[in-house]
Design a protein around this motif. Structure first.
Motif, PDB file in Angstrom:
ATOM      1  N   ARG A  39      11.013 -11.634  -4.293  1.00  0.00           N
ATOM      2  CA  ARG A  39      10.817 -10.995  -5.631  1.00  0.00           C
ATOM      3  C   ARG A  39       9.781 -10.036  -5.570  1.00  0.00           C
ATOM      4  N   ALA A  42       7.903  -5.377  -3.953  1.00  0.00           N
ATOM      5  CA  ALA A  42       7.397  -4.030  -4.129  1.00  0.00           C
ATOM      6  C   ALA A  42       5.833  -4.153  -4.535  1.00  0.00           C
ATOM      7  N   THR A 120      15.311  -8.938 -13.524  1.00  0.00           N
ATOM      8  CA  THR A 120      15.768  -7.651 -13.958  1.00  0.00           C
ATOM      9  C   THR A 120      14.694  -6.962 -14.763  1.00  0.00           C
ATOM     10  N   LEU A 121      14.523  -5.647 -14.592  1.00  0.00           N
ATOM     11  CA  LEU A 121      13.173  -4.962 -15.325  1.00  0.00           C
ATOM     12  C   LEU A 121      13.896  -4.280 -16.411  1.00  0.00           C
ATOM     13  N   ASN A 126      12.091   5.654 -14.683  1.00  0.00           N
ATOM     14  CA  ASN A 126      10.847   5.646 -13.921  1.00  0.00           C
ATOM     15  C   ASN A 126       9.952   4.196 -13.559  1.00  0.00           C
ATOM     16  N   MET A 127      10.514   3.146 -14.410  1.00  0.00           N
ATOM     17  CA  MET A 127       9.906   1.970 -14.200  1.00  0.00           C
ATOM     18  C   MET A 127       9.704   1.529 -12.767  1.00  0.00           C
ATOM     19  N   ARG A 128      10.701   1.495 -11.927  1.00  0.00           N
ATOM     20  CA  ARG A 128      10.887   1.181 -10.610  1.00  0.00           C
ATOM     21  C   ARG A 128       9.653   2.028  -9.868  1.00  0.00           C
ATOM     22  N   TYR A 131       6.325   0.110 -10.588  1.00  0.00           N
ATOM     23  CA  TYR A 131       6.072  -1.380 -10.353  1.00  0.00           C
ATOM     24  C   TYR A 131       5.695  -1.729  -9.076  1.00  0.00           C
ATOM     25  N   PRO A 234      10.088  -9.034 -17.355  1.00  0.00           N
ATOM     26  CA  PRO A 234      11.682  -9.279 -16.755  1.00  0.00           C
ATOM     27  C   PRO A 234      12.290 -10.194 -17.224  1.00  0.00           C
TER      28      PRO A 234
END
Length: 306
Positions: A39, A42, A120-121, A126-128, A131, A234
């Protein structure tokens, strides 16, 4: 003939590897099967783990695998478990190898479930991109590094007020963004206001920034709210399809119900880490839970009290 193990650990994160290490040291024959889908993939750095503060979490997992595999009676393999079914005097575990490693079909007398959860965000453009660097989901893990910064908190769940009050201990400049979701009652918004926390209910168009990092929140009406860091709430889910034939009890959140030592409702099956209530916690907490489960499992096998 299937290979036979004393314990199969499903999941190679801190909880699973900690359980495996302690069980290997108890002279149990242990196999760890890890789907290699962490998880925190990132996240660049993890914090709060004694002697490993600031280590990349993938390095922490690698070191853990190497330590477990260093025992002759322990094995670690990248494989995604497909099913766990009952077998004579135990369980049959079928797994599909990943990263070029072979499939496995083994028998074991005990199982430790430590697969963690998936997240799940919020569906924000552009969140990823930010993150794991400027935006995080673990306040205890990353709050210190964001201290005194202009923070954003994104969420669309009914526990936003609790999260916001916790985050505010690291910065007195915090805005909660609900992205138009009607999840924050007026009395809770008033409580946040009394604590100096602002609430922005307008819908979000995108998160702004580039190579310099996260710089702000662009609202649907074109307004840009400057921010430099933040936290995300999330949605979490436990993937337990591979346990369907065993009937392991879960709670209302889909997490595996355990007693104080990690025993599930099915004899011989144990669980540790984020897969158990209350859900996601720090890496060191998960590792401690794994060690606790190992103690219980080993003593159950020996017929003595944990």
């Amino acid at each position: 003939m299937s290979e036979v193990y004393d314990v199969v650990v499903v999941g190679g994160g801190p909880a699973g590897l900690s359980a495996a290490l302690n069980l290997a040291r108890a002279r149990r024959r242990v196999l760890v099967l890890d789907g290699n889908r962490p998880r925190h993939a990132a996240t660049l750095l993890s914090h709060g783990f004694l002697t490993r503060d600031g280590i990349p979490p993938l390095d922490l997992r690698r070191i853990g695998r190497e330590e477990v595999a260093g025992y002759e009676n322990a094995e670690v393999q990248f494989a995604l478990v497909q099913s766990v079914t009952r077998a004579e005097d135990g369980f049959r575990v079928v797994a599909q190898g990943v990263r070029g490693e072979p499939d496995r079909d083994v028998v074991t007398t005990s199982i430790v479930i430590a697969t963690g959860i998936t997240e799940t965000l919020p569906a924000l453009q552009n969140m990823r991109a930010f993150y794991g660097t400027d935006l995080h989901s673990c306040v205890e893990c990353d709050g210190f590094e964001k201290a005194d910064a202009p923070l954003a908190f994104f969420g669309e769940s009914d526990d936003l007020a609790e999260w916001a009050l916790l985050i505010a201990q690291w910065s007195d400049d915090l805005i909660v963004f609900t992205n138009g979701a009607d999840v924050l009652p007026a009395d809770e918004e008033a409580r946040l206001g009394a604590a100096g926390i602002s609430v922005e209910r307008r819908e979000i168009a995108e998160l702004a920034g580039g190579r310099e990092g996260f710089t702000g929140v662009v609202l649907a009406d074109g307004t840009t709210v400057p921010r430099t860091a933040g936290f995300v709430r999330p949605a979490w889910a436990a993937k337990l399809d591979f346990l369907a034939d065993l009937g392991v009890e879960t709670d209302g959140e889909g997490l595996v119900v355990v007693d104080g030592w990690g025993r599930t409702s099915v004899a011989g099956v144990y669980a540790a880490g984020d897969i158990t209530p209350p859900g996601p916690q720090q890496l060191i907490v998960a590792a401690g839970a794994g060690a606790r489960v190992a103690r219980a499992l080993n003593r159950d096998r020996a017929g003595v009290q944990a």
